[in-house]
Scaffold this motif. Structure first.
Motif, PDB file in Angstrom:
ATOM      1  N   GLN A 227       5.538   5.885   4.302  1.00 42.27           N
ATOM      2  CA  GLN A 227       6.077   5.872   5.664  1.00 42.27           C
ATOM      3  C   GLN A 227       7.512   5.385   5.665  1.00 42.27           C
ATOM      4  N   ARG A 228       7.728   4.349   4.906  1.00 36.06           N
ATOM      5  CA  ARG A 228       9.068   3.786   4.824  1.00 36.06           C
ATOM      6  C   ARG A 228      10.057   4.821   4.274  1.00 36.06           C
TER       7      ARG A 228
ATOM      8  N   LYS B  80       5.506  12.366   2.763  1.00 34.19           N
ATOM      9  CA  LYS B  80       4.073  12.573   2.629  1.00 34.19           C
ATOM     10  C   LYS B  80       3.761  12.835   1.162  1.00 34.19           C
ATOM     11  N   ALA B  81       2.510  12.535   0.780  1.00 36.24           N
ATOM     12  CA  ALA B  81       2.098  12.856  -0.587  1.00 36.24           C
ATOM     13  C   ALA B  81       2.131  14.368  -0.763  1.00 36.24           C
ATOM     14  N   ARG B  82       2.682  14.821  -1.857  1.00 36.26           N
ATOM     15  CA  ARG B  82       2.823  16.256  -2.081  1.00 36.26           C
ATOM     16  C   ARG B  82       1.698  16.778  -2.961  1.00 36.26           C
ATOM     17  N   ARG B  83       0.948  17.709  -2.385  1.00 35.27           N
ATOM     18  CA  ARG B  83      -0.205  18.218  -3.114  1.00 35.27           C
ATOM     19  C   ARG B  83       0.223  19.015  -4.335  1.00 35.27           C
ATOM     20  N   ARG B  84       1.322  19.726  -4.210  1.00 28.59           N
ATOM     21  CA  ARG B  84       1.712  20.556  -5.357  1.00 28.59           C
ATOM     22  C   ARG B  84       2.109  19.725  -6.572  1.00 28.59           C
ATOM     23  N   PHE B  85       2.424  18.479  -6.340  1.00 28.02           N
ATOM     24  CA  PHE B  85       2.730  17.584  -7.463  1.00 28.02           C
ATOM     25  C   PHE B  85       1.528  16.699  -7.817  1.00 28.02           C
ATOM     26  N   GLY B  86       0.385  17.029  -7.237  1.00 28.05           N
ATOM     27  CA  GLY B  86      -0.826  16.271  -7.562  1.00 28.05           C
ATOM     28  C   GLY B  86      -0.694  14.787  -7.247  1.00 28.05           C
ATOM     29  N   GLN B  87      -0.074  14.493  -6.112  1.00 27.67           N
ATOM     30  CA  GLN B  87       0.207  13.080  -5.821  1.00 27.67           C
ATOM     31  C   GLN B  87      -0.981  12.362  -5.183  1.00 27.67           C
ATOM     32  N   HIS B  88      -1.574  11.482  -5.953  1.00 26.62           N
ATOM     33  CA  HIS B  88      -2.615  10.566  -5.458  1.00 26.62           C
ATOM     34  C   HIS B  88      -2.245   9.202  -6.010  1.00 26.62           C
ATOM     35  N   PHE B  89      -1.766   8.358  -5.137  1.00 25.38           N
ATOM     36  CA  PHE B  89      -1.197   7.087  -5.590  1.00 25.38           C
ATOM     37  C   PHE B  89      -2.271   6.022  -5.721  1.00 25.38           C
ATOM     38  N   LEU B  90      -2.222   5.291  -6.798  1.00 21.42           N
ATOM     39  CA  LEU B  90      -3.187   4.216  -7.010  1.00 21.42           C
ATOM     40  C   LEU B  90      -2.963   3.141  -5.951  1.00 21.42           C
ATOM     41  N   ALA B  91      -4.055   2.737  -5.332  1.00 21.84           N
ATOM     42  CA  ALA B  91      -3.935   1.769  -4.253  1.00 21.84           C
ATOM     43  C   ALA B  91      -4.836   0.561  -4.491  1.00 21.84           C
TER      44      ALA B  91
ATOM     45  N   HIS C 230       0.837  -1.202   0.000  1.00 19.45           N
ATOM     46  CA  HIS C 230       0.000   0.000   0.000  1.00 19.45           C
ATOM     47  C   HIS C 230       0.878   1.261   0.000  1.00 19.45           C
ATOM     48  N   PRO C 231       0.478   2.284  -0.798  1.00 19.72           N
ATOM     49  CA  PRO C 231       1.286   3.504  -0.879  1.00 19.72           C
ATOM     50  C   PRO C 231       1.528   4.165   0.476  1.00 19.72           C
ATOM     51  N   ARG C 232       0.562   4.036   1.391  1.00 24.94           N
ATOM     52  CA  ARG C 232       0.739   4.642   2.714  1.00 24.94           C
ATOM     53  C   ARG C 232       1.972   4.051   3.392  1.00 24.94           C
TER      54      ARG C 232
END
Ligand code: SAH
Length: 278
Positions: free
Chosen positions: A12-13, A17-28, A6-8
């Motif tokens: 963490q590893r 954190k997902a960066r909003r300015r790069f539009g980061q929404h990872f497929l899960a 899972h991307p979460r």
């Protein structure tokens, strides 16, 4: 795919954190990833461009399908991650909107497969569908609202300049709609996967810039009639002559016309020097 982490957990590893300015929404959701790769019909040895590999979920599926992957990633930490995990990927550390395509994906037969960063997705697709010699197909995730506009039928609310500009350059189809819960972190809006097959522009002598200019003018103010909308940019007499010449009633609104009608109007407005009939 079965062992996809899972991307979460991956973030963490990496202590990130997902960066909003790069539009980061990872497929899960492995199911969606499989669906995208299957729809793209990527086969052994195919050359694929992925924009924004992020944590590599889609990248891994493309590699598993036998693709030679060129991945363009703007976020340095994500790029470091891909370089380390997947040295076989041809990684381009850059803004996909600014790369020189002749360097990054020279020649023809490329397939674009990506879960696009939504802040650049529309502009990127518009620019890349014009590259019909280079790109055989684009199979990309975008906001559902944008996909709806790209595939809209004349006369509907979603139909507009984006629809017409895309329709003139590519055949398109909806692959699937994707809910926010399929991503980590979930975006605020629904998403969808669209597939586009770019073709040679059938603009019959009209320059793409001219066509786009006419189309954007026609839809700039949606409530206006076609005649009034175009008159904001071109002299009224010229607009009337062009509309009369192609037999289109200036009292209609732009959203009732297909892209071929806009091509005809553009040809008249720019008086292409081919010996047009009439
Ligand atoms: N493909 C991954 C990540 C999608 S999120 C997945 O499906 O999980 C969008 C990705 O695009 C992020 O990795 C982000 O860093 C990257 N990105 C954002 N803007 C970009 C740009 N202009 N050029 C290239 N990559 C970009």
């Amino acid at each position: 795919m079965s062992e996809e982490i899972h991307p979460r957990v991956l973030l963490q590893r990496l202590e990130q954190k997902a960066r909003r300015r790069f539009g980061q929404h990872f497929l899960a959701r492995p199911g969606i990833i499989t669906r995208i790769v299957r729809a793209s019909r990527v086969e052994e040895g195919d050359r694929v461009v992925e924009v924004g590999p992020g944590l590599g979920v889609l990248t891994r599926a493309l590699l598993a399908a036998g693709a030679e992957v060129t991945a363009i990633e703007l976020d340095r930490d994500m790029a470091d991650f891909i370089a380390e995990e997947h040295p076989e990927v041809n990684l381009v550390r850059a803004d996909a909107m600014r790369v020189n395509l002749d360097e990054v994906c020279p020649g023809s037969g490329w397939k674009v497969v990506a879960n696009l960063p939504y802040n650049v997705g529309t502009r990127l697709v518009l620019a890349w569908v014009a590259e019909h010699q280079r790109f055989e197909s684009l199979t990309v995730m975008l906001q559902k609202e944008v996909v709806d506009r790209m595939l809209a039928e004349p006369g509907t609310r979603a139909y507009g300049s984006l629809t017409v500009q895309v329709a003139a350059r590519a055949r398109g189809r909806l692959i699937t709609s994707v809910p926010p819960a399929a991503f980590y972190p979930p975006p605020k809006v629904d998403s969808a996967v669209i597939q586009l097959f770019p073709h040679a522009p059938e603009l019959e002598g009209v320059l793409p810039e001219q066509f786009d200019r006419v189309v954007r003018a026609a839809f700039a103010q949606r409530r206006k009639t076609l005649r009034n909308a175009l008159s904001a940019l071109y002299p009224k007499e010229q607009v009337d002559a062009a509309l009369a010449g192609v037999g289109i009633d200036g009292g209609v609104r732009g959203e009732t016309l297909d892209w071929q009608a806009f091509r005809a109007i553009s040809a008249r407005l720019y008086a292409v020097d081919s010996p047009a009939e009439g």
